[in-house]
Design an enzyme around this catalytic site. Structure first.
Site, PDB file in Angstrom:
ATOM      1  N   LYS A 146       0.852  -1.178   0.000  1.00 16.71           N
ATOM      2  CA  LYS A 146       0.000   0.000   0.000  1.00 16.71           C
ATOM      3  C   LYS A 146       0.888   1.229   0.000  1.00 16.71           C
ATOM      4  O   LYS A 146       1.724   1.392   0.890  1.00 16.71           O
ATOM      5  CB  LYS A 146      -0.878  -0.025   1.247  1.00 16.71           C
ATOM      6  N   LYS A 150      -2.387  -1.677  -3.545  1.00 16.79           N
ATOM      7  CA  LYS A 150      -3.229  -0.487  -3.435  1.00 16.79           C
ATOM      8  C   LYS A 150      -2.392   0.763  -3.590  1.00 16.79           C
ATOM      9  O   LYS A 150      -1.350   0.851  -2.950  1.00 16.79           O
ATOM     10  CB  LYS A 150      -3.913  -0.508  -2.067  1.00 16.79           C
TER      11      LYS A 150
HETATM   12  C1  PBG Z   1      -6.945   3.280   6.090  1.00 12.51           C
HETATM   13  C2  PBG Z   1      -7.489   3.159   4.712  1.00 12.51           C
HETATM   14  C3  PBG Z   1      -7.453   4.130   3.718  1.00 12.51           C
HETATM   15  C4  PBG Z   1      -8.074   3.584   2.594  1.00 12.51           C
HETATM   16  C5  PBG Z   1      -8.470   2.297   2.931  1.00 12.51           C
HETATM   17  N1  PBG Z   1      -8.079   2.048   4.237  1.00 12.51           N
HETATM   18  C6  PBG Z   1      -6.978   5.532   3.781  1.00 12.51           C
HETATM   19  C7  PBG Z   1      -5.580   5.816   4.024  1.00 12.51           C
HETATM   20  O1  PBG Z   1      -4.715   4.956   4.069  1.00 12.51           O
HETATM   21  O2  PBG Z   1      -5.308   6.995   4.216  1.00 12.51           O
HETATM   22  C8  PBG Z   1      -8.240   4.281   1.290  1.00 12.51           C
HETATM   23  C9  PBG Z   1      -9.319   3.758   0.422  1.00 12.51           C
HETATM   24  C10 PBG Z   1      -9.686   4.645  -0.697  1.00 12.51           C
HETATM   25  O3  PBG Z   1      -9.079   5.697  -0.982  1.00 12.51           O
HETATM   26  O4  PBG Z   1     -10.656   4.275  -1.383  1.00 12.51           O
HETATM   27  N2  PBG Z   1      -7.780   2.816   7.045  1.00 12.51           N
END
Ligand code: PBG
Length: 345
Positions: A208, A261
């Site tokens: 991620k 991601k």
């Molecule tokens: C964190 C989380 C995020 C997303 C999913 N889980 C936000 C981040 O890491 O700041 C992003 C999902 C999206 O943008 O659709 N709990």
């Protein structure tokens, strides 16, 4: 070797029927996981301004949405709890409360839509006053978090493990840690097994990156960091080899499935992961990828369905077997309308 004029690749595209036979990639509702946002209250279905067609649901309305998705062939949802400002604390303790928003939502979904797989996003950021994904080092008095403080890895693991056990206790089928702390998969697996939840799976957000594409989500989930950013735990978007190390590590710790991601900016990583590992590979087609398509379509700069289908097709072609996407409902509805036929002949 056949070459033009003997070879004419257009023969493969001549008619709708031939295009259908020659199609290499087909997206099916069965490939999709729908992210859903849940809030306290009753009878609420609030549209998220930054994400057209997406809503924050109270638990009662959430079940109706999940049932509709399941009926359309979408096998799973990913739950995001939005606990409200009053429930936030520096230590995120409301994230593992028995009557927490995710816990109530999971129980209701398992009761109302028993066949649906319920995944829960596992992170602290929606539950901390400071909006960070972990416990801050040397916690000061309540509400006094200030810039420059570090997220403490190992104390955060204990909290993540408690949240996982709490979600599993409420009936979650899978937990999906999205925090990017080191060692969380092993800590969560151990805690789940110890607590008597050996069949609850772990979908790890393994690779991620600290992406600018999460902007609309942070508005939807009220989880933007109060100061600083997420670059001390989320990856540099340019680091592909490191992404493979993250995936390797999470699989070694016991992740059942791993996720890349965001999706469209990382198609190469999805492909690399598919070629290197035999575990199921998921990709998260995130909020920014969704909202920019809507923004373009609203201005007449592109066709919404076309942009949607091409996005999902590209992610699948790259090698993702599972796509977490806000398009789940609209794609599944159009799929049904077309009776699954891509080319409409
Ligand atoms: C964190 C989380 C995020 C997303 C999913 N889980 C936000 C981040 O890491 O700041 C992003 C999902 C999206 O943008 O659709 N709990």
């Amino acid at each position: 070797m056949a070459s033009f004029p003997g070879l004419r690749l257009r023969r493969l595209r001549a008619t709708p029927a031939m295009r259908s036979l020659a199609a290499e990639t087909r997206v099916h509702p069965h490939d999709l996981v729908a992210p859903l946002f849940v809030i306290e209250g009753r009878g609420l279905r609030r549209e998220i301004k930054s994400m057209p067609g997406q809503f924050q649901f109270s638990v009662d309305k959430l079940a109706a949405e999940a049932a509709a998705l399941f009926e359309l062939g979408v096998p799973a949802v990913m739950l995001f709890g939005i606990p409200g400002a009053a429930a936030k604390t520096p230590d995120a303790r409301k994230a593992y409360a028995k009557d927490g928003i995710v816990q109530k939502a999971v129980a209701e979904l398992k009761r109302r839509v028993p066949g649906l797989s319920v995944f829960t996003d596992l992170c602290l950021c929606e539950y901390t006053t400071h909006g960070h994904c972990g416990i801050l080092e040397a916690p000061l008095a309540l509400g006094t978090a200030r810039a420059g403080r570090v997220i403490a890895n190992d104390p955060t693991l204990e909290v993540l493990a408690r949240i996982a056990v709490s979600h599993a206790g409420a009936g979650a089928d899978w937990v999906a840690p999205s925090d990017m702390m080191d060692g969380r998969v092993a800590a969560i697996r151990r805690a789940l097994d110890t607590a008597g939840h050996p069949s609850v799976g772990i979908l790890s957000y393994a690779a991620k990156s600290a992406s600018a594409f999460y902007g609309p989500f942070r508005e939807a989930a009220a989880s933007a960091p109060a100061f600083g950013d997420r670059r001390s735990h989320q990856m540099d978007p340019g680091n592909g080899r490191e992404a493979m190390r993250e995936i390797e590590q999470d699989l070694a710790e016991g992740a059942d499935m791993v996720m890349v991601k965001p999706a469209l900016p990382c198609l190469d990583l999805i492909r690399d992961a598919r070629e290197r590992f035999s575990a199921p590979i998921a990709a998260y087609n995130v909020s920014g990828e969704y909202s920019m398509v809507h923004a373009a379509a609203q201005r007449g700069w592109g066709d919404l369905q076309g942009l949607r289908d091409e996005s999902l097709g590209a992610i699948k072609r790259a090698g993702a077997g599972i796509i977490v996407t806000y398009w789940a409902r609209s794609f599944a509805e159009d799929f049904r309308r077309r009776r699954g036929l891509d080319h409409g002949y």
